[in-house]
Design a protein around this motif. Structure first.
Motif, PDB file in Angstrom:
ATOM      1  N   ILE A  15       0.234  -5.543 -14.257  1.00 47.80           N
ATOM      2  CA  ILE A  15       0.582  -5.670 -12.836  1.00 47.80           C
ATOM      3  C   ILE A  15       0.231  -4.404 -12.074  1.00 47.80           C
ATOM      4  O   ILE A  15      -0.397  -4.457 -11.004  1.00 47.80           O
ATOM      5  CB  ILE A  15       2.074  -6.010 -12.674  1.00 47.80           C
ATOM      6  CG1 ILE A  15       2.360  -7.422 -13.188  1.00 47.80           C
ATOM      7  CG2 ILE A  15       2.500  -5.895 -11.204  1.00 47.80           C
ATOM      8  CD1 ILE A  15       3.827  -7.794 -13.205  1.00 47.80           C
ATOM      9  N   ILE A  16       0.633  -3.223 -12.594  1.00 47.65           N
ATOM     10  CA  ILE A  16       0.361  -1.990 -11.835  1.00 47.65           C
ATOM     11  C   ILE A  16      -1.136  -1.676 -11.809  1.00 47.65           C
ATOM     12  O   ILE A  16      -1.632  -1.079 -10.853  1.00 47.65           O
ATOM     13  CB  ILE A  16       1.161  -0.793 -12.388  1.00 47.65           C
ATOM     14  CG1 ILE A  16       0.691  -0.387 -13.780  1.00 47.65           C
ATOM     15  CG2 ILE A  16       2.649  -1.065 -12.371  1.00 47.65           C
ATOM     16  CD1 ILE A  16       1.240   0.961 -14.224  1.00 47.65           C
ATOM     17  N   THR A  17      -1.861  -2.087 -12.845  1.00 49.65           N
ATOM     18  CA  THR A  17      -3.318  -1.900 -12.834  1.00 49.65           C
ATOM     19  C   THR A  17      -3.961  -2.771 -11.763  1.00 49.65           C
ATOM     20  O   THR A  17      -4.839  -2.310 -11.012  1.00 49.65           O
ATOM     21  CB  THR A  17      -3.915  -2.236 -14.210  1.00 49.65           C
ATOM     22  OG1 THR A  17      -3.368  -1.361 -15.203  1.00 49.65           O
ATOM     23  CG2 THR A  17      -5.435  -2.075 -14.195  1.00 49.65           C
ATOM     24  N   ASN A  18      -3.511  -4.020 -11.667  1.00 48.22           N
ATOM     25  CA  ASN A  18      -4.074  -4.940 -10.672  1.00 48.22           C
ATOM     26  C   ASN A  18      -3.768  -4.492  -9.242  1.00 48.22           C
ATOM     27  O   ASN A  18      -4.650  -4.538  -8.368  1.00 48.22           O
ATOM     28  CB  ASN A  18      -3.539  -6.349 -10.907  1.00 48.22           C
ATOM     29  CG  ASN A  18      -4.139  -6.997 -12.141  1.00 48.22           C
ATOM     30  OD1 ASN A  18      -5.199  -6.582 -12.618  1.00 48.22           O
ATOM     31  ND2 ASN A  18      -3.472  -8.001 -12.674  1.00 48.22           N
ATOM     32  N   ILE A  19      -2.534  -4.067  -8.982  1.00 50.21           N
ATOM     33  CA  ILE A  19      -2.201  -3.658  -7.614  1.00 50.21           C
ATOM     34  C   ILE A  19      -2.892  -2.335  -7.276  1.00 50.21           C
ATOM     35  O   ILE A  19      -3.239  -2.094  -6.109  1.00 50.21           O
ATOM     36  CB  ILE A  19      -0.678  -3.567  -7.389  1.00 50.21           C
ATOM     37  CG1 ILE A  19      -0.046  -2.491  -8.279  1.00 50.21           C
ATOM     38  CG2 ILE A  19      -0.013  -4.902  -7.607  1.00 50.21           C
ATOM     39  CD1 ILE A  19       1.455  -2.332  -8.048  1.00 50.21           C
ATOM     40  N   GLY A  20      -3.123  -1.482  -8.279  1.00 44.27           N
ATOM     41  CA  GLY A  20      -3.866  -0.246  -8.035  1.00 44.27           C
ATOM     42  C   GLY A  20      -5.309  -0.534  -7.648  1.00 44.27           C
ATOM     43  O   GLY A  20      -5.858   0.084  -6.731  1.00 44.27           O
ATOM     44  N   ARG A  21      -5.929  -1.480  -8.353  1.00 46.54           N
ATOM     45  CA  ARG A  21      -7.311  -1.856  -8.029  1.00 46.54           C
ATOM     46  C   ARG A  21      -7.401  -2.482  -6.643  1.00 46.54           C
ATOM     47  O   ARG A  21      -8.333  -2.195  -5.883  1.00 46.54           O
ATOM     48  CB  ARG A  21      -7.833  -2.828  -9.078  1.00 46.54           C
ATOM     49  CG  ARG A  21      -8.105  -2.185 -10.436  1.00 46.54           C
ATOM     50  CD  ARG A  21      -8.465  -3.225 -11.474  1.00 46.54           C
ATOM     51  NE  ARG A  21      -8.775  -2.616 -12.769  1.00 46.54           N
ATOM     52  CZ  ARG A  21      -8.949  -3.293 -13.886  1.00 46.54           C
ATOM     53  NH1 ARG A  21      -8.852  -4.622 -13.866  1.00 46.54           N
ATOM     54  NH2 ARG A  21      -9.219  -2.665 -15.020  1.00 46.54           N
ATOM     55  N   GLU A  22      -6.441  -3.328  -6.315  1.00 48.89           N
ATOM     56  CA  GLU A  22      -6.451  -3.953  -4.993  1.00 48.89           C
ATOM     57  C   GLU A  22      -6.244  -2.915  -3.900  1.00 48.89           C
ATOM     58  O   GLU A  22      -6.883  -2.973  -2.842  1.00 48.89           O
ATOM     59  CB  GLU A  22      -5.358  -5.027  -4.922  1.00 48.89           C
ATOM     60  CG  GLU A  22      -5.311  -5.791  -3.604  1.00 48.89           C
ATOM     61  CD  GLU A  22      -6.586  -6.548  -3.305  1.00 48.89           C
ATOM     62  OE1 GLU A  22      -6.855  -6.816  -2.106  1.00 48.89           O
ATOM     63  OE2 GLU A  22      -7.334  -6.886  -4.254  1.00 48.89           O
ATOM     64  N   GLY A  23      -5.341  -1.940  -4.149  1.00 49.14           N
ATOM     65  CA  GLY A  23      -5.121  -0.875  -3.170  1.00 49.14           C
ATOM     66  C   GLY A  23      -6.365  -0.035  -2.960  1.00 49.14           C
ATOM     67  O   GLY A  23      -6.722   0.301  -1.820  1.00 49.14           O
ATOM     68  N   ALA A  24      -7.060   0.311  -4.042  1.00 49.83           N
ATOM     69  CA  ALA A  24      -8.296   1.093  -3.924  1.00 49.83           C
ATOM     70  C   ALA A  24      -9.374   0.299  -3.202  1.00 49.83           C
ATOM     71  O   ALA A  24     -10.149   0.854  -2.413  1.00 49.83           O
ATOM     72  CB  ALA A  24      -8.773   1.507  -5.312  1.00 49.83           C
ATOM     73  N   ASN A  25      -9.424  -0.996  -3.454  1.00 47.46           N
ATOM     74  CA  ASN A  25     -10.407  -1.857  -2.794  1.00 47.46           C
ATOM     75  C   ASN A  25     -10.153  -1.904  -1.287  1.00 47.46           C
ATOM     76  O   ASN A  25     -11.094  -1.788  -0.483  1.00 47.46           O
ATOM     77  CB  ASN A  25     -10.327  -3.258  -3.398  1.00 47.46           C
ATOM     78  CG  ASN A  25     -11.396  -4.188  -2.852  1.00 47.46           C
ATOM     79  OD1 ASN A  25     -12.456  -3.740  -2.424  1.00 47.46           O
ATOM     80  ND2 ASN A  25     -11.115  -5.476  -2.855  1.00 47.46           N
ATOM     81  N   LEU A  26      -8.886  -2.063  -0.897  1.00 51.93           N
ATOM     82  CA  LEU A  26      -8.540  -2.106   0.526  1.00 51.93           C
ATOM     83  C   LEU A  26      -8.842  -0.774   1.210  1.00 51.93           C
ATOM     84  O   LEU A  26      -9.357  -0.744   2.327  1.00 51.93           O
ATOM     85  CB  LEU A  26      -7.065  -2.465   0.698  1.00 51.93           C
ATOM     86  CG  LEU A  26      -6.656  -3.893   0.344  1.00 51.93           C
ATOM     87  CD1 LEU A  26      -5.142  -4.057   0.414  1.00 51.93           C
ATOM     88  CD2 LEU A  26      -7.329  -4.895   1.275  1.00 51.93           C
ATOM     89  N   ALA A  27      -8.514   0.331   0.537  1.00 54.06           N
ATOM     90  CA  ALA A  27      -8.743   1.644   1.131  1.00 54.06           C
ATOM     91  C   ALA A  27     -10.236   1.934   1.284  1.00 54.06           C
ATOM     92  O   ALA A  27     -10.664   2.564   2.254  1.00 54.06           O
ATOM     93  CB  ALA A  27      -8.080   2.723   0.274  1.00 54.06           C
ATOM     94  N   ALA A  28     -11.035   1.470   0.322  1.00 56.00           N
ATOM     95  CA  ALA A  28     -12.463   1.788   0.326  1.00 56.00           C
ATOM     96  C   ALA A  28     -13.270   0.926   1.287  1.00 56.00           C
ATOM     97  O   ALA A  28     -14.430   1.233   1.556  1.00 56.00           O
ATOM     98  CB  ALA A  28     -13.031   1.636  -1.085  1.00 56.00           C
ATOM     99  N   ARG A  29     -12.698  -0.145   1.781  1.00 54.74           N
ATOM    100  CA  ARG A  29     -13.451  -1.028   2.683  1.00 54.74           C
ATOM    101  C   ARG A  29     -13.813  -0.337   3.983  1.00 54.74           C
ATOM    102  O   ARG A  29     -14.771  -0.718   4.651  1.00 54.74           O
ATOM    103  CB  ARG A  29     -12.632  -2.291   2.977  1.00 54.74           C
ATOM    104  CG  ARG A  29     -12.566  -3.251   1.806  1.00 54.74           C
ATOM    105  CD  ARG A  29     -11.711  -4.448   2.127  1.00 54.74           C
ATOM    106  NE  ARG A  29     -11.596  -5.368   0.989  1.00 54.74           N
ATOM    107  CZ  ARG A  29     -10.827  -6.451   0.988  1.00 54.74           C
ATOM    108  NH1 ARG A  29     -10.109  -6.756   2.071  1.00 54.74           N
ATOM    109  NH2 ARG A  29     -10.785  -7.224  -0.074  1.00 54.74           N
ATOM    110  N   GLY A  30     -13.023   0.672   4.376  1.00 57.66           N
ATOM    111  CA  GLY A  30     -13.351   1.426   5.576  1.00 57.66           C
ATOM    112  C   GLY A  30     -12.866   0.823   6.865  1.00 57.66           C
ATOM    113  O   GLY A  30     -13.029   1.423   7.931  1.00 57.66           O
TER     114      GLY A  30
END
Length: 213
Positions: free
Chosen positions: A54-69
């Protein structure tokens, strides 16, 4: 076989059965604690694996959202964190979770520096009159001061701290978003804390995930 021999044979059967039942009871008494511990360890392992996923998945989603710009971290870091943390149940992230978002840039080919860093704001994590006391330190940069919006204020444009974890891994001018997710895992069997003292523990009291986009 005589009548007396039959009687002796019949008389010895119950004693033999009683003796076997007694041995079985002793064996069960000796094995039961170990079986219970093994069962609890198996349950702990399954729970820790679920929490780690769970924490790995939410971390990846958070990084994806932040990197979208499309989201300015200055104003939107808390929106990203709350959005991904909302998908964390059954984990109790409000009391036992923490997330950091760090922007890192490569300088030359041998150095990486921290541009800015954001964490889950403590004031906004209030549950009624209670705040979370779980405050693990980021492994990218240990910030010493935060503002009310959850932004690190100890990073200046003239003196960028080094991100040792990513040193030599970024091209000159390359910018990445690093999301770290922490979770304080409640173990059923505290004596078995695998990875407790390692750099990146997987199973143990403190689960950790780092995603880079």
């Amino acid at each position: 076989m005589t009548h007396n021999e039959v009687e002796r044979t019949v008389a010895t059967v119950p004693k033999s059965c009683d003796r076997q039942r007694g041995v079985a009871a002793v064996e069960l008494a000796l094995l039961l604690p170990m079986l219970v511990i093994l069962a609890l360890c198996a349950i702990d392992g399954a729970r820790a694996l679920q929490a780690n996923i769970i924490i790995t998945n939410i971390g990846r989603e958070g990084a994806n959202l932040a990197a979208r710009g499309s989201i300015d971290l200055e104003d939107g870091s808390q929106d990203i964190i709350y959005a991904v943390m909302a998908s964390a149940p059954p984990l109790n992230v409000n009391q036992q979770g923490m997330m950091y978002i760090t922007r890192v840039m490569g300088v030359g080919t041998t150095r990486s520096v921290v541009l800015d860093q954001y964490r889950w704001d403590d004031a906004a994590r209030n549950l009624g009159a209670r705040k979370s006391t779980y405050q693990p330190t980021s492994r990218i940069y240990a910030c010493g001061a935060w503002n009310s919006a959850g932004k690190c204020t100890s990073i200046s444009t003239t003196s960028r701290p080094t991100a040792a974890v990513l040193t030599g891994k970024l091209d000159d001018g390359e910018i990445v978003y690093v999301v770290e997710t922490f979770y304080k895992f409640d173990m059923l069997v505290n004596a078995f804390s695998f990875g407790k003292d390692s750099a990146l523990p997987v199973f143990g009291p403190d689960l950790y995930s780092m995603s880079v986009f």
